[in-house]
Write an enzyme that holds these catalytic residues in place. Structure first.
Site, mmCIF file in Angstrom:
data_model
loop_
_atom_site.group_PDB
_atom_site.id
_atom_site.type_symbol
_atom_site.label_atom_id
_atom_site.label_comp_id
_atom_site.label_asym_id
_atom_site.label_seq_id
_atom_site.Cartn_x
_atom_site.Cartn_y
_atom_site.Cartn_z
ATOM 1 N N CYS A 1 11.867 32.714 33.537
ATOM 2 C CA CYS A 1 11.364 33.677 32.551
ATOM 3 C C CYS A 1 9.893 33.368 32.320
ATOM 4 O O CYS A 1 9.526 32.211 32.176
ATOM 5 C CB CYS A 1 12.151 33.535 31.256
ATOM 6 S SG CYS A 1 11.555 34.590 29.928
ATOM 7 N N HIS B 1 18.734 40.516 31.884
ATOM 8 C CA HIS B 1 17.828 39.507 31.322
ATOM 9 C C HIS B 1 16.961 40.131 30.213
ATOM 10 O O HIS B 1 16.809 39.552 29.130
ATOM 11 C CB HIS B 1 16.965 38.939 32.458
ATOM 12 C CG HIS B 1 15.985 37.892 32.035
ATOM 13 N ND1 HIS B 1 16.144 36.554 32.348
ATOM 14 C CD2 HIS B 1 14.837 37.972 31.321
ATOM 15 C CE1 HIS B 1 15.128 35.867 31.839
ATOM 16 N NE2 HIS B 1 14.321 36.701 31.217
ATOM 17 N N GLU B 2 16.427 41.329 30.480
ATOM 18 C CA GLU B 2 15.514 41.946 29.502
ATOM 19 C C GLU B 2 16.281 42.473 28.286
ATOM 20 O O GLU B 2 15.767 42.427 27.169
ATOM 21 C CB GLU B 2 14.687 43.054 30.158
ATOM 22 C CG GLU B 2 13.887 42.637 31.388
ATOM 23 C CD GLU B 2 13.110 41.338 31.240
ATOM 24 O OE1 GLU B 2 12.733 40.964 30.110
ATOM 25 O OE2 GLU B 2 12.867 40.683 32.282
ATOM 26 N N HIS C 1 16.685 39.743 25.968
ATOM 27 C CA HIS C 1 15.471 39.552 25.160
ATOM 28 C C HIS C 1 15.486 40.483 23.943
ATOM 29 O O HIS C 1 15.129 40.062 22.835
ATOM 30 C CB HIS C 1 14.216 39.849 25.995
ATOM 31 C CG HIS C 1 13.708 38.679 26.790
ATOM 32 N ND1 HIS C 1 13.302 37.506 26.210
ATOM 33 C CD2 HIS C 1 13.521 38.527 28.119
ATOM 34 C CE1 HIS C 1 12.889 36.666 27.158
ATOM 35 N NE2 HIS C 1 13.015 37.253 28.334
HETATM 36 ZN ZN LIG Z 1 12.575 36.517 30.182
#
Ligand SMILES: [Zn+2]
Length: 136
Positions: free
Chosen positions: A85, A126-127, A130
């Site tokens: 990341c 993954h996003e 976030h």
């Molecule tokens: Zn990330």
């Protein structure tokens, strides 16, 4: 505009709010910032540039795909992997789906429901993490 990358875990762990059409500039900033990091990164979420709104961008082949308010409706084929990341050092283990069905709004705020697989599916997961204040 290319924005600096947030590395503060306190900031990164704050969940983001729903995006609205007034967040179009955030989308453009994400596109510009991803382009500047294209050699090392396949996706960004808005909180990585300091904005706590549910906006992400992922590299999907040759296209940088902007998504507002993305949601995973369904996932299939769980596997374990390692990810890096831009906001963190090194790589970390995580679990992902190989195939996901996602609802989202595109750059013109039109609603879509689409299935993604492979690397782009991994980047979307993954996003979205976030957006939820989850870092790997
Ligand atoms: Zn990330």
């Amino acid at each position: 505009m290319i924005k600096p990358i947030v590395t503060s875990l306190i900031m990164l762990r704050m969940p983001s709010e729903e995006a609205t059409p007034e967040d179009a500039q955030v989308g453009q900033d994400l596109l510009d910032t991803l382009a500047a990091h294209a050699h090392e990164c396949v996706g960004l979420a808005a909180n990585m540039i300091g904005v706590h709104k549910r906006v992400i961008v992922v590299q999907d082949g040759s296209k940088a795909r902007l998504m507002y308010n993305p949601d995973i409706i369904r996932g299939a084929g769980e596997y374990r992997t390692e990810e890096a990341c831009l906001s963190l050092q090194g790589t970390r283990p995580t679990a992902r789906w190989r195939r996901i069905k996602v609802s989202y709004l595109d750059e013109e705020f039109h609603q879509h429901v689409r299935t993604f697989t492979g690397e782009v599916a991994q980047a979307i997961q993954h996003e979205i993490d976030h957006c939820n204040g989850v870092v790997i």
